[in-house]
Design a protein around this motif. Structure first.
Motif, short mmCIF file in Angstrom:
data_model
loop_
_atom_site.label_atom_id
_atom_site.label_comp_id
_atom_site.label_asym_id
_atom_site.label_seq_id
_atom_site.Cartn_x
_atom_site.Cartn_y
_atom_site.Cartn_z
N SER A 1 -0.84 -11.05 0.49
CA SER A 1 0.45 -10.52 -0.14
C SER A 1 -0.10 -9.42 -1.05
CB SER A 1 0.51 -11.65 -1.67
OG SER A 1 0.79 -12.83 -0.17
N LEU A 2 -1.07 -9.28 -2.05
CA LEU A 2 -1.16 -8.21 -2.95
C LEU A 2 -1.53 -6.61 -1.34
CD1 LEU A 2 -3.57 -8.92 -5.79
CD2 LEU A 2 -1.50 -8.51 -5.57
N GLY A 3 -1.96 -6.94 -0.56
CA GLY A 3 -2.75 -6.03 0.46
C GLY A 3 -1.59 -5.32 1.14
N LEU A 4 -1.11 -6.55 1.68
CA LEU A 4 0.19 -5.71 2.38
C LEU A 4 0.97 -4.62 1.27
CD1 LEU A 4 2.49 -8.86 3.73
CD2 LEU A 4 1.38 -6.96 5.15
N VAL A 5 1.71 -5.01 0.20
CA VAL A 5 1.80 -4.32 -1.15
C VAL A 5 1.47 -3.06 -1.29
CG1 VAL A 5 2.86 -3.74 -3.58
CG2 VAL A 5 3.00 -5.97 -2.39
N ALA A 6 0.27 -2.90 -1.03
CA ALA A 6 -0.67 -2.02 -1.52
C ALA A 6 -0.66 -0.95 -0.18
CB ALA A 6 -2.36 -2.59 -1.41
N HIS A 7 -0.38 -2.24 0.75
CA HIS A 7 -0.50 -0.64 2.52
C HIS A 7 0.10 -0.15 2.17
CE1 HIS A 7 -1.07 -1.06 7.40
NE2 HIS A 7 0.64 -0.21 6.86
N GLU A 8 1.88 -0.79 1.85
CA GLU A 8 3.31 0.51 1.93
C GLU A 8 2.75 1.22 0.95
OE1 GLU A 8 4.38 0.25 4.01
OE2 GLU A 8 4.13 -0.90 5.50
N SER B 1 0.49 9.76 6.20
CA SER B 1 0.87 8.78 5.27
C SER B 1 0.47 7.58 6.76
CB SER B 1 2.07 9.15 5.69
OG SER B 1 3.18 7.80 4.71
N ALA B 2 0.69 7.90 7.79
CA ALA B 2 0.43 6.15 8.61
C ALA B 2 -0.22 5.66 8.51
CB ALA B 2 0.63 7.63 10.44
N VAL B 3 -2.29 7.12 9.09
CA VAL B 3 -3.45 6.43 8.82
C VAL B 3 -3.49 5.79 7.38
CG1 VAL B 3 -3.76 6.86 11.07
CG2 VAL B 3 -4.15 8.43 8.78
N MET B 4 -3.46 5.59 6.14
CA MET B 4 -3.56 5.99 5.01
C MET B 4 -3.51 5.19 4.74
SD MET B 4 -4.26 7.65 2.37
CE MET B 4 -5.11 7.38 0.60
N PRO B 5 -3.21 3.47 4.56
CA PRO B 5 -3.52 2.58 4.52
C PRO B 5 -5.05 1.92 5.15
CG PRO B 5 -1.63 2.08 5.28
CD PRO B 5 -1.92 3.43 5.67
N LEU B 6 -5.74 3.23 5.94
CA LEU B 6 -7.51 2.93 6.47
C LEU B 6 -7.98 3.12 4.64
CD1 LEU B 6 -7.43 4.64 10.07
CD2 LEU B 6 -7.82 2.00 9.12
N LEU C 1 -7.84 1.74 2.12
CA LEU C 1 -7.99 0.00 1.82
C LEU C 1 -9.48 -0.68 1.87
CD1 LEU C 1 -4.66 -1.18 1.93
CD2 LEU C 1 -5.43 0.03 0.02
N ALA C 2 -10.29 -0.32 3.10
CA ALA C 2 -11.55 -0.23 4.05
C ALA C 2 -12.63 0.48 3.06
CB ALA C 2 -11.33 -0.16 5.01
N ALA C 3 -12.14 1.33 2.01
CA ALA C 3 -13.21 1.71 1.61
C ALA C 3 -13.94 0.91 0.57
CB ALA C 3 -12.23 3.15 0.67
N PRO C 4 -13.60 0.00 -0.15
CA PRO C 4 -14.48 -0.57 -0.75
C PRO C 4 -15.66 -1.69 0.04
CG PRO C 4 -12.20 -1.07 -1.63
CD PRO C 4 -11.97 0.24 -0.50
N LEU C 5 -15.14 -2.02 1.00
CA LEU C 5 -16.41 -3.00 2.31
C LEU C 5 -17.42 -1.81 3.10
CD1 LEU C 5 -14.49 -5.30 3.48
CD2 LEU C 5 -16.13 -5.18 1.85
N ALA C 6 -16.40 -0.47 3.23
CA ALA C 6 -17.30 0.71 3.13
C ALA C 6 -18.71 1.09 2.36
CB ALA C 6 -16.73 2.34 3.61
N LEU C 7 -18.69 0.31 1.82
CA LEU C 7 -20.06 1.02 0.61
C LEU C 7 -20.59 0.25 0.39
CD1 LEU C 7 -17.18 2.68 -2.44
CD2 LEU C 7 -18.61 3.96 -0.96
N MET D 1 -8.89 -6.72 4.08
CA MET D 1 -8.94 -5.62 5.61
C MET D 1 -8.17 -6.12 6.52
SD MET D 1 -11.92 -4.04 4.67
CE MET D 1 -11.66 -3.81 6.27
N ALA D 2 -7.52 -7.27 7.28
CA ALA D 2 -6.14 -7.35 7.11
C ALA D 2 -5.20 -6.54 7.29
CB ALA D 2 -5.85 -8.89 7.54
N CYS D 3 -4.58 -6.39 5.45
CA CYS D 3 -3.79 -5.33 5.83
C CYS D 3 -4.33 -3.71 5.22
CB CYS D 3 -3.26 -5.31 3.88
SG CYS D 3 -2.61 -6.92 3.90
N ALA D 4 -5.46 -3.79 5.63
CA ALA D 4 -6.07 -2.29 5.86
C ALA D 4 -5.59 -1.74 7.15
CB ALA D 4 -7.09 -1.94 5.71
N LEU D 5 -5.54 -1.99 8.00
CA LEU D 5 -5.18 -2.39 9.24
C LEU D 5 -3.70 -1.14 9.31
CD1 LEU D 5 -6.76 -5.05 11.22
CD2 LEU D 5 -7.50 -2.95 11.42
N PRO D 6 -3.87 0.00 10.29
CA PRO D 6 -2.02 -0.13 10.05
C PRO D 6 -2.10 -0.28 11.44
CG PRO D 6 -3.95 1.68 10.71
CD PRO D 6 -4.65 0.56 10.33
#
Length: 151
Positions: A18-25, A79-84, A86-92, A116-121
């Motif tokens: 739920s939070l990820g969907l909002v963060a994605h948009e 803008s289209a690929v910016m949700p990626l 959201l994966a930055a924390p796991l890249a660390l 991470m599911a919400c980080a996918l475009p």
């Protein structure tokens, strides 16, 4: 897992999605706002199903850019690929800056999977990525017909 742990995992997963969907948009909107492109956020889009139906289908929000002839296509692509991002924390995780959520037991791994599911475009995002030029050209065509002289 016990029934209590399973219920907690489901709740955490649902909350993370739920939070990820909002963060994605909002990630889409952040790029458009930074570039000065007008946009509209529709919360729970889907007039035919109402808020509950839209929420259950996973359509919590939708960002609709208002491209003009001056809008660079690269802004729409970013803008289209910016949700990626959201994966930055796991890249660390490999660098040791962030603990690995999958290393231990508990519900943190379910939250990470949901996030991470919400980080996918989405497929729509990929469409904008590949056809941003067409969107700008369509906006140009629309503005040209709107400015036609009156008879």
């Amino acid at each position: 897992m016990t029934p209590i742990e399973t219920a907690a995992a489901v709740a955490v997963l649902a909350l993370a999605v739920s939070l990820g969907l909002v963060a994605h948009e909002l990630a889409h909107a952040a790029v458009l706002r930074a570039a000065g492109v007008a946009y509209r956020i529709d919360w729970f889009p889907g007039d035919d199903t109402g808020v509950l139906g839209a929420g259950l289908r996973g359509r919590w929000a939708a960002v609709r850019p208002r491209a003009t002839a001056e809008t660079p296509a690269w802004v729409l692509r970013c803008s289209a690929v910016m949700p990626l991002a959201l994966a930055a924390p796991l890249a660390l995780v490999p660098f040791g800056f962030v603990p690995d959520p999958f290393a231990g037991e508990g519900v943190a791994r379910f939250a990470a999977v949901g996030w991470m599911a919400c980080a996918l475009p989405s497929p729509q995002d990929f469409s904008v990525l590949w056809y941003a030029d067409a969107a700008v050209a369509e906006a140009t065509d629309t503005s040209a017909t709107d400015e036609s002289p009156a008879a």
